[in-house]
Structure formats: structure tokens, C-alpha cells
Design a protein around this motif. Structure first.
Motif, PDB file in Angstrom:
ATOM      1  N   LEU A 582     -66.908  63.404 -67.769  1.00  0.00           N
ATOM      2  CA  LEU A 582     -66.992  64.475 -66.982  1.00  0.00           C
ATOM      3  C   LEU A 582     -68.032  65.471 -67.252  1.00  0.00           C
ATOM      4  O   LEU A 582     -68.477  66.320 -66.485  1.00  0.00           O
ATOM      5  N   ARG A 583     -68.193  65.924 -68.655  1.00  0.00           N
ATOM      6  CA  ARG A 583     -69.112  66.969 -68.942  1.00  0.00           C
ATOM      7  C   ARG A 583     -70.361  66.507 -68.929  1.00  0.00           C
ATOM      8  O   ARG A 583     -71.107  67.314 -69.092  1.00  0.00           O
ATOM      9  N   ASN A 584     -70.918  65.158 -68.778  1.00  0.00           N
ATOM     10  CA  ASN A 584     -72.235  64.805 -68.591  1.00  0.00           C
ATOM     11  C   ASN A 584     -73.091  65.468 -69.946  1.00  0.00           C
ATOM     12  O   ASN A 584     -73.982  65.975 -69.520  1.00  0.00           O
ATOM     13  N   PRO A 585     -72.823  64.878 -71.077  1.00  0.00           N
ATOM     14  CA  PRO A 585     -73.405  65.663 -72.208  1.00  0.00           C
ATOM     15  C   PRO A 585     -74.756  64.815 -72.553  1.00  0.00           C
ATOM     16  O   PRO A 585     -74.897  63.689 -71.885  1.00  0.00           O
ATOM     17  N   THR A 586     -75.548  65.678 -73.262  1.00  0.00           N
ATOM     18  CA  THR A 586     -76.857  64.989 -73.719  1.00  0.00           C
ATOM     19  C   THR A 586     -76.713  63.917 -74.965  1.00  0.00           C
ATOM     20  O   THR A 586     -77.251  62.969 -74.727  1.00  0.00           O
ATOM     21  N   ILE A 587     -75.375  64.187 -75.835  1.00  0.00           N
ATOM     22  CA  ILE A 587     -75.204  63.205 -76.497  1.00  0.00           C
ATOM     23  C   ILE A 587     -73.687  62.855 -76.480  1.00  0.00           C
ATOM     24  O   ILE A 587     -72.795  63.839 -76.433  1.00  0.00           O
ATOM     25  N   LEU A 588     -73.383  61.868 -76.421  1.00  0.00           N
ATOM     26  CA  LEU A 588     -72.104  61.304 -76.583  1.00  0.00           C
ATOM     27  C   LEU A 588     -71.724  60.550 -77.960  1.00  0.00           C
ATOM     28  O   LEU A 588     -72.403  59.637 -78.322  1.00  0.00           O
ATOM     29  N   ILE A 589     -70.490  60.948 -78.452  1.00  0.00           N
ATOM     30  CA  ILE A 589     -69.961  60.419 -79.867  1.00  0.00           C
ATOM     31  C   ILE A 589     -68.746  60.214 -79.417  1.00  0.00           C
ATOM     32  O   ILE A 589     -67.858  60.744 -79.029  1.00  0.00           O
ATOM     33  N   LEU A 590     -68.556  58.561 -79.757  1.00  0.00           N
ATOM     34  CA  LEU A 590     -67.389  58.106 -79.560  1.00  0.00           C
ATOM     35  C   LEU A 590     -66.778  57.433 -80.936  1.00  0.00           C
ATOM     36  O   LEU A 590     -67.307  56.667 -81.386  1.00  0.00           O
ATOM     37  N   ASP A 591     -65.877  58.144 -81.356  1.00  0.00           N
ATOM     38  CA  ASP A 591     -65.408  57.721 -82.931  1.00  0.00           C
ATOM     39  C   ASP A 591     -64.001  57.031 -82.812  1.00  0.00           C
ATOM     40  O   ASP A 591     -62.792  57.395 -82.575  1.00  0.00           O
ATOM     41  N   GLU A 592     -64.224  55.627 -82.730  1.00  0.00           N
ATOM     42  CA  GLU A 592     -63.230  54.732 -82.676  1.00  0.00           C
ATOM     43  C   GLU A 592     -62.276  54.950 -81.403  1.00  0.00           C
ATOM     44  O   GLU A 592     -61.016  54.899 -81.158  1.00  0.00           O
ATOM     45  N   ALA A 593     -63.292  55.329 -80.126  1.00  0.00           N
ATOM     46  CA  ALA A 593     -62.685  55.973 -79.030  1.00  0.00           C
ATOM     47  C   ALA A 593     -61.917  54.709 -78.321  1.00  0.00           C
ATOM     48  O   ALA A 593     -61.151  55.237 -77.056  1.00  0.00           O
ATOM     49  N   THR A 594     -62.141  53.496 -78.644  1.00  0.00           N
ATOM     50  CA  THR A 594     -61.505  52.711 -77.576  1.00  0.00           C
ATOM     51  C   THR A 594     -60.617  51.674 -78.320  1.00  0.00           C
ATOM     52  O   THR A 594     -60.317  50.694 -77.855  1.00  0.00           O
ATOM     53  N   ASN A 595     -60.270  51.922 -79.562  1.00  0.00           N
ATOM     54  CA  ASN A 595     -59.631  50.933 -80.341  1.00  0.00           C
ATOM     55  C   ASN A 595     -57.946  50.620 -79.923  1.00  0.00           C
ATOM     56  O   ASN A 595     -57.443  49.753 -80.355  1.00  0.00           O
ATOM     57  N   GLN A 596     -57.494  51.338 -79.113  1.00  0.00           N
ATOM     58  CA  GLN A 596     -56.247  51.292 -78.625  1.00  0.00           C
ATOM     59  C   GLN A 596     -56.314  50.688 -77.164  1.00  0.00           C
ATOM     60  O   GLN A 596     -54.927  50.463 -76.750  1.00  0.00           O
ATOM     61  N   ILE A 597     -57.290  50.458 -76.763  1.00  0.00           N
ATOM     62  CA  ILE A 597     -57.555  49.973 -75.289  1.00  0.00           C
ATOM     63  C   ILE A 597     -57.498  48.491 -75.279  1.00  0.00           C
ATOM     64  O   ILE A 597     -58.070  47.734 -75.986  1.00  0.00           O
ATOM     65  N   ASP A 598     -56.743  47.799 -74.423  1.00  0.00           N
ATOM     66  CA  ASP A 598     -56.750  46.270 -74.219  1.00  0.00           C
ATOM     67  C   ASP A 598     -58.211  45.693 -74.059  1.00  0.00           C
ATOM     68  O   ASP A 598     -59.108  46.327 -73.572  1.00  0.00           O
ATOM     69  N   GLN A 599     -58.290  44.741 -74.459  1.00  0.00           N
ATOM     70  CA  GLN A 599     -59.582  43.983 -74.515  1.00  0.00           C
ATOM     71  C   GLN A 599     -60.134  43.835 -73.095  1.00  0.00           C
ATOM     72  O   GLN A 599     -61.571  44.021 -73.006  1.00  0.00           O
TER      73      GLN A 599
END
Ligand SMILES: Nc1ncnc2c1ncn2[C@@H]1O[C@H](COP(=O)(O)OP(=O)(O)OP(=O)(O)O)[C@@H](O)[C@H]1O
Length: 675
Positions: A582-599
Motif C-alpha cells: 500500500l505504501r507504494n515504495p521505491t525499495i521493497l525489503i521482504l525479510d523472510e516475509a512469506t515463510n509462514q504462508i502456505d505454498q
């Protein structure tokens, strides 16, 4: 003391309540002393059976007679060539005449008011009693007004202090935050500020009112005999010395007591926050035991403080009683023997009357009662002062990342800061140049990192646990500054940019996303408060969050609970992703951001991300080889350094740390894709 006074200076922001409080204290003190003084004419009337008018007239006659007597004595002296003794007598008699004239002037001054009183002695007593009752009622009205105005000014100042403290805590750099710790920061908010508030209450209330009462009664006693008053107050200096010794002990114990509270709160937080783990591992009893021990220690320290505070009471009480007893004994000696000297020191000009002695005694009692109350004032002030010291440690903490307090720009580049302050970081080129960093002075987490991520590039940083991947992200968000080397965005060194500007350009999703205790919608909107509902829905759909949100009882208005504890780990991660999108950033950092989401959902998110990351710089930190498909290249870290970068197949051959981590996984992945 200084921090406490600095905080208390905030009371000046409420001048109306402040002046009302001081005015009421003054009125209470005047009425306190006035009420004791008003008993004097009653005593005169009762003891001598005279009306007030008669008593004044008699006093004036007596003074006139005295003046005549001394004038006759003066007339007996030769006009010139006086002996030394005659000269001394002359001066004494002249001063007696002057003092008697003063008495006449004083009595003449009150005569018009005395004429308004009844002529009958009994009715005079009655009138004085009514005046006393009215003055007592008025004094109590002022006491209530004093309490209300003091509470108003203090509570407003406390609120300001709480806001200032909250702002300061929210602006702390993470190094300071790590050093203070959550429980200390919370304890100061809930406990220490309350102690400071109580301290300010006594400072503005009782510590103004009670000394004023002492001063008014002191004036009253000094009016009768200032020498006798000083004589009876000989006990004051040793008392003050004793109290100051006790206060040092109180303050020292109080400091330790605040640390006990911090420790206890830390254990309680830990117990509450880790309740499922505590129950799962059957650690209820040891945890309860630890809390019990900490509570015990704190309780013991509280008793110690109470003991030292209690010790101040007998000291002041004894000192007060001693002063009163001395005044009674000394006064009785002077009155009964009709003396003016005590132990060879002149106490009064003329022998005291019984009523004067009784009023003097009354004034001494009037001084000792507020002095006794001052011990409570004193202990509360000590507690407030000790608490203010601790709160100020946080308030005075200089943020090492504070842009305004950062090194001043060189004079030849005066506009560089203004420029960086306005920079929206449109391109998103990220560069770490020989970056070294450790959370503590004796620690090396990053050991000369060199890494460049081009605008619009997507990279995945991989490496063993603890090699420093998340730390890179924290430096990029300017949570910390590197000890050596630099971190730049679009060629601008981040140490020259306000951290707020840096963070505005970046969306960061951490391994364990933080949730606020509010609705789903508020959590997505967190950091983009002006976003429309449509934007919120769009971001939630992109993060594959919309599908589970639609199944919640209140959909986007569902409360997520404290730290999102009504949601699953994967649901929290999806909300955090939606928030980042939603923030529409210039840089996106995802630090293990999906490790709990089903495959399945993770794959759908990756599909969406493929589109989303096209025009922006994106940095993944992940242990999942599925992410590699989205990335332009993989960056391998080992022991705080970037050791290789490239495509997975190439890294499998050329980079042993990468092969060690991913050989098996990538094989499985390629055979799955082939199938
Ligand atoms: N706030 C902190 N204070 C002190 N040391 C810290 C702090 N945060 C991290 N560390 C230490 O810094 C080192 C690097 O941590 P970091 O979180 O960057 O590793 P990582 O590569 O992201 O690990 P993981 O793959 O497990 O997430 C670790 O040894 C860790 O113990």
C-alpha cells in the motif's frame, strides 16, 4: 534534583492554576496564623474581664504612664557632661520611650476596628468565636481550592510529561532502545512518571503551604519576642542535618527500588508474552517462582524505604515537641519571674504577660504542626526526585540518528542537507561500500560488505543463520549507522539524510510482522493513513489477504487482538505484505516475509510480486529457493561479508556456502518443476 526541577518547571505552562494554587496556599497560611492570633484578645478579655476597647485604652494609658515615668527620669539627668553610666541610662530610657510610643501607635491603629466590637466582655468572646469559626470555614474553602488548582496544574504537567516521554521513546534509535529495554521504558511510563507527578503535587501544594504557615506563625512569635523565638528554634539545625542524612539513604534505596520494578515488570511481560510456550514446556512453576522472588526483593526494598521514611517522622515530631517544650519552659520562667533575660540573654523588652506567653506558645505549636507535615512532603519529594532522575535518562537520550543533531554540513556545501531532506529517492539504487557494523563495541556483525543493487533490480540475499542478512536491512532503514564504510541510496550517504525520509522510500516486512491492536483495515493502513478503502482492498488482494479477510466475522473491521493474536502466522504475514504494498515504495525489503504462508498462496503472491517488483528495487532475504525465480540475481553472505553473487546454477558450482545451503533444495525444486 535538577531533572526534577526541570520537569516541575513545566508547571509554569499553566500560570492560572499555578497562581491560584500559590494564592490559596498563602491564604491558608495567613488564616492559620491569624486564627491563632485571634485568640489573643479573647485571652486578654477572659483573663482580665475587660472588653477589647477597655483593654486597648488601658494599654495606651499604661504606655503613656511609662513614657511620663521615663521622661521624668530623663529630666533628672544633667544637661551636659554625662558619665558613662548616665549616658547608657539615657539611651535605654529613650529606647523605652520609643517602644512605648510604638505600642500607642499600634493600639491607636486597631482602635477604630475594636470600637465596632461589643462593649460587653462576654459578647466580645462570642463575636471572636464566630470570627474564628468563619475564618476556619474560609480556610477550608481555600484548602479545597488549593487542592483542586494544584491537582489541575500537576495533572496537566504530568500529561505533557507523558506525551514528551512517549514522543522521545518513539524517536529512540534502536541502539538506545536495545539498551533501555522494553520493561524499563514501560516501567518509567507507568510507575516513575506517577512518582514524579506525586512529587510535583507536594512541591506545589504542601511544600508551599506548610512553610508559609511556619513563616506566618514565625512572624507572630517574633512579634512577641524574636529573640525567644530564635532561642526555642535552636533545635532546627541538628534536625535538618539528621533529615538530610536520612534523605540520602531514602534516595539511594529508591534508585534500587526502580531497578527492582523494572526487573519485576520484565519478568511479568515475559510470562504474559510467552504464555503458550511456558505452558507447552510446563514452565509455569519456575516462572511463577522467578516472579515471586523478584516481587519479594522489591517488597523488601519497599519496607526499607518505608523504614527510612518512617524514621524522619519521630525526628521531626521530637524536634517540634522540643521546640514547643522549650518555648513553654522559657516562657513560664519569664512570666512567673517577670524576667526579661534568660541565661544572661535579653529575650524581651518588658516582662511578658500570661496571654502573650500563651499566644507565643500557640504560635510555636502553629509552627511545629506544619513542620511535622513537611516530613511527608519531604519523602514524597525524594521519591519524585529519584523517579525524575530515571525518567530523564530516557528524555535526555540523544538519538545518534537524529538528523538535526547529526554532524553539521561543511560550509562549502550548505545546501546538501536541504537537498537530501527533500529527496524522494526515486531511482532506488542501493549501495553498501565496505560497510562494517556491530550492535556492541566488541561485536562484528558486518565485516566490510560491498553490495550494489541497481534501480529496479530484484535480489535475494541468502546465507546461514546469523551471518548478518537482516542487519543489512536494518542499516538500509537507518535503524543503525555503520561503524565503517557507508550505505547509500541513489548515491546519497544515509547518514546525511533524516531517517524519516529514508524510511518513507522503503517498505519493510520483517520476519515476525508487528500488528497493532486494531482492525484488519487499520493494520493494512498502518503507515499510509490517507489511503482510500479501494487502495486498501487492492493491496490486500495483491498480498492474497483479501480471501481470508472476507471470511472473518467483520471482514476488514475485524479486531486482530494484541499483537494480532487472533490471526495465524501466515495471515499476519499477508496483512504485513498488504501494508508494505500500500505504501507504494521505491525499495521493497521482504525479510523472510512469506515463510509462514502456505505454498499455494505463496506461489500466488510471487506471481503478483513479479508484476509489482518490475519497476522498483526489491531485496528479499530468504531461505526459500522458490524466491530465486523472482530475482535477477542471488547474493550470498557468509560471516558478515558478501562472498558471491549470480544465478543459482552458477552459484551451486562456484560458491560452497551456497551449495551447502541449497544443493538439496534446488535439486528437489527442479525435479518437482520437471514433473
Ligand atoms: N539487537 C541486537 N543486539 C545484539 N546482537 C544482535 C542484535 N540483533 C542481531 N544480533 C546479532 O547479529 C548477528 C546477525 O544477526 P542477523 O539478524 O542480521 O542475522 P541473519 O543473517 O538475518 O540471521 P537469520 O537467518 O537467522 O535471520 C547475529 O549473531 C545476532 O546474534
Amino acid at each position: 534534583m535538577k531533572p526534577f526541577l526541570r520537569i516541575a518547571r513545566g508547571l509554569g505552562r499553566y500560570p492560572l492554576a499555578l497562581s491560584a494554587s500559590i494564592f490559596c496556599s498563602l491564604a491558608v497560611a495567613m488564616l492559620w496564623g491569624g486564627n491563632i492570633g485571634a485568640v489573643y484578645p479573647v485571652l486578654e478579655v477572659c483573663l482580665n474581664g475587660k472588653s477589647v476597647q477597655q483593654w486597648i485604652a488601658d494599654d495606651i494609658d499604661e504606655a503613656n504612664e511609662g513614657i511620663d515615668k521615663y521622661r521624668q527620669k530623663l529630666a533628672t539627668l544633667p544637661q551636659a557632661n554625662l558619665t558613662e553610666q548616665q549616658q547608657a541610662d539615657r539611651e535605654d530610657w529613650l529606647s523605652e520611650i520609643e517602644s512605648l510610643q510604638d505600642t500607642i501607635t499600634n493600639r491607636e491603629r486597631v482602635r477604630p476596628y475594636a470600637d465596632m466590637l461589643p462593649k460587653d466582655p462576654f459578647y466580645t468572646v462570642l463575636v471572636f468565636m464566630v470570627i474564628l469559626l468563619a475564618a476556619t470555614a474560609l480556610k477550608n474553602i481555600f484548602i479545597v481550592a488549593n487542592l483542586v488548582s494544584t491537582t489541575w496544574a500537576v495533572q496537566k504537567t504530568t500529561l505533557d510529561l507523558q506525551n514528551q516521554y512517549t514522543e522521545k521513546v518513539l524517536a529512540l534509535d534502536l541502539a538506545s532502545y536495545d539498551r533501555f529495554g522494553t520493561s524499563q521504558l514501560v516501567t518509567h511510563f507507568t510507575e516513575s512518571i506517577e512518582h514524579v507527578s506525586k512529587g510535583m503535587h507536594v512541591l506545589l501544594g504542601a511544600s508551599v503551604r506548610e512553610p508559609l504557615k511556619i513563616i506566618v506563625c514565625g512572624f507572630g512569635a517574633a512579634f512577641i519576642s524574636w529573640r525567644l523565638m530564635l532561642f526555642t528554634l535552636m533545635i532546627a539545625p541538628p534536625t535538618a542535618l539528621l533529615i538530610s542524612t536520612l534523605s540520602r539513604k531514602i534516595r539511594r534505596t529508591l534508585k534500587a527500588h526502580v531497578s527492582d520494578s523494572v526487573h519485576l515488570n520484565r519478568l511479568v511481560f515475559q510470562s504474559v508474552m510467552s504464555l503458550p510456550a511456558i505452558q507447552a514446556y510446563g514452565m509455569e512453576k519456575p516462572m511463577a517462582h522467578e516472579v515471586d522472588d523478584a516481587g519479594d526483593e522489591r517488597m523488601r526494598r519497599s519496607v526499607k524505604i518505608s523504614f527510612w521514611i518512617a524514621m524522619t517522622k519521630p525526628v521531626t515530631e521530637l524536634a517540634g515537641i522540643t521546640a514547643v517544650a522549650v518555648s513553654l519552659v522559657a516562657g513560664a520562667y519569664l512570666v512567673l519571674n517577670q524576667q526579661t533575660d534568660l541565661l544572661g540573654i535579653q529575650m524581651t523588652e518588658r516582662p511578658l504577660t500570661i496571654s502573650q506567653m500563651l499566644i507565643f506558645f500557640g504560635m510555636m505549636v502553629g509552627m511545629s504542626d506544619p513542620a511535622r507535615k513537611l516530613t511527608d512532603v519531604y519523602s514524597n519529594l525524594q521519591i519524585g526526585i529519584a523517579a525524575a532522575d530515571r525518567v530523564s535518562e530516557v528524555l535526555d537520550e540523544e538519538s545518534r540518528l537524529d538528523f538535526a543533531s547529526a554532524n553539521e554540513p561543511s560550509p562549502d556545501a550548505p545546501s546538501s542537507r536541504d537537498r537530501t531532506n527533500l529527496i524522494p529517492f526515486k531511482d532506488g539504487k542501493v549501495e553498501f561500500k565496505s560497510t562494517a557494523f556491530g550492535y556492541r563495541a566488541d561485536q562484528t556483525v558486518l565485516n566490510g560488505v560491498d553490495l550494489c543493487v541497481q534501480p529496479g533490480e530484484t535480489v535475494c540475499i541468502v546465507g546461514a543463520n546469523g551471518c548478518g542478512k537482516s542487519t543489512l536491512a536494518k542499516l538500509l532503514l537507518r535503524f543503525y549507522d555503520p561503524h565503517e564504510g557507508s550505505v547509500t541510496i541513489d548515491g546519497i550517504d544515509l547518514v546525511d539524510v533524516d531517517p524519516k525520509i529514508v524510511r518513507r522510500a522503503i517498505s519493510f516486512v520483517a520476519q515476525t510482522p508487528a500488528m497493532i491492536d486494531d482492525t484488519v483495515s487499520a493494520n493494512v493502513r498502518f503507515g499510509s493513513v490517507d489511503a482510500s478503502e479501494e487502495d486498501v482492498y487492492r493491496a490486500a488482494k495483491l498480498a492474497r489477504a483479501d480471501e481470508f479477510i472476507q471470511k472473518l466475522s467483520e471482514k476488514y473491521d475485524t479486531e486482530v487482538g494484541f499483537d494480532g493474536n487472533r490471526l495465524s502466522g501466515g495471515q499476519k504475514q499477508r496483512i504485513a505484505l498488504a501494508r508494505a504494498f500500500l505504501r507504494n515504495p521505491t525499495i521493497l525489503i521482504l525479510d523472510e516475509a512469506t515463510n509462514q504462508i502456505d505454498q499455494h498462496s505463496e506461489q500466488l503472491i510471487y506471481d503478483a510480486l513479479r508484476e509489482y517488483t518490475r519497476d522498483r528495487t526489491c531485496i528479499f532475504v530468504s531461505h526459500r529457493p522458490e524466491v530465486f525465480e523472482l530475482c535477477d540475481r542471488i547474493v550470498v553472505m557468509d560471516h558478515g561479508k558478501v562472498v558471491a553473487d549470480g544465478q543459482p546454477e552458477e552459484l551451486l558450482r562456484t560458491c560452497p556456502p551456497f551449495a551447502k545451503l541449497f544443493a538439496a533444495n534446488l535439486e528437489m525444486l527442479s525435479s518437482r518443476n520437471a514433473a
